[in-house]
Design an enzyme around this catalytic site. Structure first.
Site, mmCIF file in Angstrom:
data_model
loop_
_atom_site.group_PDB
_atom_site.id
_atom_site.type_symbol
_atom_site.label_atom_id
_atom_site.label_comp_id
_atom_site.label_asym_id
_atom_site.label_seq_id
_atom_site.Cartn_x
_atom_site.Cartn_y
_atom_site.Cartn_z
ATOM 1 N N ARG A 53 -1.838 -1.853 -1.379
ATOM 2 C CA ARG A 53 -1.215 -1.051 -0.554
ATOM 3 C C ARG A 53 -1.019 -2.561 -0.144
ATOM 4 O O ARG A 53 -1.545 -3.582 -0.789
ATOM 5 C CB ARG A 53 -2.163 -0.415 0.025
ATOM 6 N N GLY A 54 -0.370 -2.551 1.290
ATOM 7 C CA GLY A 54 0.007 -3.987 2.015
ATOM 8 C C GLY A 54 1.398 -4.043 0.850
ATOM 9 O O GLY A 54 1.580 -4.390 0.053
ATOM 10 N N ALA A 55 2.229 -4.882 2.004
ATOM 11 C CA ALA A 55 3.623 -5.072 1.888
ATOM 12 C C ALA A 55 3.566 -5.867 0.597
ATOM 13 O O ALA A 55 4.322 -6.124 -0.071
ATOM 14 C CB ALA A 55 4.732 -5.670 2.693
ATOM 15 N N ARG A 90 6.977 4.392 -0.461
ATOM 16 C CA ARG A 90 6.862 4.449 1.365
ATOM 17 C C ARG A 90 8.199 3.251 1.609
ATOM 18 O O ARG A 90 8.519 2.688 1.030
ATOM 19 C CB ARG A 90 5.494 2.953 1.206
ATOM 20 N N GLN A 202 -8.077 0.598 7.116
ATOM 21 C CA GLN A 202 -7.720 -0.637 6.532
ATOM 22 C C GLN A 202 -9.144 -1.581 6.668
ATOM 23 O O GLN A 202 -9.197 -2.533 6.134
ATOM 24 C CB GLN A 202 -6.271 -1.424 6.577
ATOM 25 N N ASP A 242 5.503 -5.296 8.167
ATOM 26 C CA ASP A 242 5.338 -4.367 6.953
ATOM 27 C C ASP A 242 6.986 -5.280 7.026
ATOM 28 O O ASP A 242 7.609 -4.958 5.877
ATOM 29 C CB ASP A 242 5.418 -3.436 6.867
ATOM 30 N N ASN A 252 3.939 -3.263 11.703
ATOM 31 C CA ASN A 252 2.756 -2.802 11.624
ATOM 32 C C ASN A 252 2.137 -1.910 12.051
ATOM 33 O O ASN A 252 2.918 -1.018 12.482
ATOM 34 C CB ASN A 252 1.969 -4.640 12.119
ATOM 35 N N LYS A 253 1.281 -2.136 10.904
ATOM 36 C CA LYS A 253 0.035 -0.816 11.077
ATOM 37 C C LYS A 253 0.517 -0.549 12.385
ATOM 38 O O LYS A 253 -0.405 -1.292 13.428
ATOM 39 C CB LYS A 253 -0.864 -1.362 10.540
HETATM 40 O O1 MRU Z 1 -0.523 1.302 4.964
HETATM 41 P P1 MRU Z 1 -1.198 0.124 4.474
HETATM 42 O O2 MRU Z 1 -2.155 -0.982 3.967
HETATM 43 O O3 MRU Z 1 -0.141 -0.645 3.161
HETATM 44 O O4 MRU Z 1 -0.214 -1.334 5.570
HETATM 45 C C1 MRU Z 1 -1.148 -2.475 5.848
HETATM 46 C C2 MRU Z 1 -0.011 -3.605 6.718
HETATM 47 O O5 MRU Z 1 -0.036 -3.045 7.799
HETATM 48 C C3 MRU Z 1 -1.010 -4.893 6.872
HETATM 49 O O6 MRU Z 1 -0.590 -5.716 8.134
HETATM 50 C C4 MRU Z 1 1.053 -5.640 5.823
HETATM 51 O O7 MRU Z 1 0.674 -4.476 4.509
HETATM 52 C C5 MRU Z 1 1.002 -7.059 5.855
HETATM 53 S S1 MRU Z 1 0.134 -7.276 4.377
HETATM 54 C C6 MRU Z 1 -0.280 -8.838 3.725
#
Ligand code: MRU
Length: 363
Positions: A53-55, A90, A202, A242, A252-253
């Site tokens: 996970r994470g962009a 995603r 997270q 993201d 973002n989240k």
């Molecule tokens: O749903 P996730 O855990 O993939 O979401 C991650 C985030 O929201 C991060 O803040 C974002 O991807 C930046 S990661 C460097």
């Protein structure tokens, strides 16, 4: 990053030379387990279930998924089918679609016999690129932490972060956490307030990461940030993204927007750290144009953790008949963002700010 003396990244080619290994992030923070991915289908599942996970990381993982698919069939039609499968995993992080589009275009410019080898070379290259980008984001963000430390009469510098934008969300270093790691390595006393980040929590990944690097931190429930800011306990907020629009709106989240509002009300600087691969240059308005992922409502109803017998367990939290909805991301308008920390430097969250750092995008 080192974990118990072992240098680790989030994804790497396996010793067999074709399959891929990942850290299974659904097992953290309780267990560090790696998983071998051997097919497109396994990679698509790893992305959608958030084993990775994470962009920035899902952008790289998706490209490895495409490389695995090509081993079976390297025709143009097969590339398009695999790309569509991966892009559907995603929808919000633009890195995934951006990296897959880049790889697809370069594959189609090559003969079928060259495509598998090229795809693996591409994955190795973008993996190293992401590491270097994280290192540079850390360098540029360090200056902001140094500034906060200089203004500060008492130690340490208090940073608040939401979700996980550390090395687990990238390949190494991270985005929001890269400046924190740089400051810690530079000997600047620093402490991180870690939002839990319901429903997938997270924040526990962030706490796990910080703990392994020896960075002082405290986990807080998602609703505590406003109170901490009112009490003068936060010097700056730093989060990841993201997708950031060409006008500087930041997706973002879920919950990030509320932190930005509280930061504005309390004159706490609110920074967003990102690789330029997270900028969607094709859109301006985040609220209207970014697709917000809706995940299963079971993530709201249930919580996963360790039972007292040490086994992984899931607990139902909510009333049996109550519906729930699970939006995974929200949009923070550019006007609430103090600055964007990129691999090329820090800029204003605006079209002009971004174009100053990325002039090749003008026009
Ligand atoms: O749903 P996730 O855990 O993939 O979401 C991650 C985030 O929201 C991060 O803040 C974002 O991807 C930046 S990661 C460097």
């Amino acid at each position: 990053m080192n974990v118990d003396g072992r240098p680790l990244r989030t994804i790497w080619p396996a010793a067999d030379g074709w399959s891929v290994e990942i850290i299974d992030q659904t097992r953290l923070p309780h267990e560090l387990q790696t998983v071998r991915i051997e097919s497109l289908e396994q990679m698509a599942k790893a992305i959608s279930t958030m084993q990775v996970r994470g962009a920035p990381l899902i952008g790289v993982a998706a490209c490895y998924g495409l490389a695995l698919a090509l081993r079976r069939n390297a025709s143009e039609a097969a590339i398009d089918r695999a790309a569509a499968t991966l892009c559907a995993t995603r929808p919000t992080a633009v890195n995934l679609r951006g990296r897959i589009t880049e790889l697809r275009e370069q594959l189609l410019a090559r003969r079928a016999a060259r495509r598998v080898a090229f795809a693996y070379e591409f994955c190795a290259r973008i993996t190293d690129e992401e590491v270097e980008i994280g290192r540079r984001i850390g360098e540029h963000g360090l200056a902001l932490i140094e500034k906060a430390a200089a203004l500060h009469r008492q130690c340490p510098v208090n940073v608040l972060t939401h979700c996980n934008a550390g090395w687990l969300a990238t390949i190494d270093w991270g985005t929001a956490l890269a400046p924190v790691y740089r400051a810690h390595l530079a000997g600047i006393p620093i402490h991180v307030w870690v939002d839990e980040t319901r429903p997938r929590n997270q924040g526990y990944l962030t706490a796990w990461e910080l703990g392994h690097q020896g960075v002082p931190h405290t986990i807080v429930v998602d609703n505590a940030g406003g109170h901490l800011m009112q009490a003068g306990e936060v010097d700056l907020c730093v989060v990841g993204t993201d997708r950031t629009t060409a006008a500087g709106d930041v997706c973002n989240k879920i919950g990030t927007y509320l932190k930005a509002l509280a930061a504005k009300d309390n004159a706490v600087p609110f920074y967003v750290a990102l690789p330029s691969s997270s900028v969607d240059w094709s859109i301006a308005s985040g609220r209207e144009q970014i697709p917000i992922e809706r995940r299963s409502d079971s993530e709201v109803h249930e919580v996963a953790g360790l039972a007292s017998n040490g086994r992984a367990a899931s607990l139902r939290l909510t009333p049996a008949e109550s519906p729930a909805v699970n939006y995974a991301f929200d949009v923070t308008p550019a006007r609430l963002v103090s600055g964007l920390i990129t691999e090329r430097g820090v800029c204003e969250a605006s079209t002009e700010g971004l174009l100053t750092l990325f002039p090749e995008r003008r026009g």
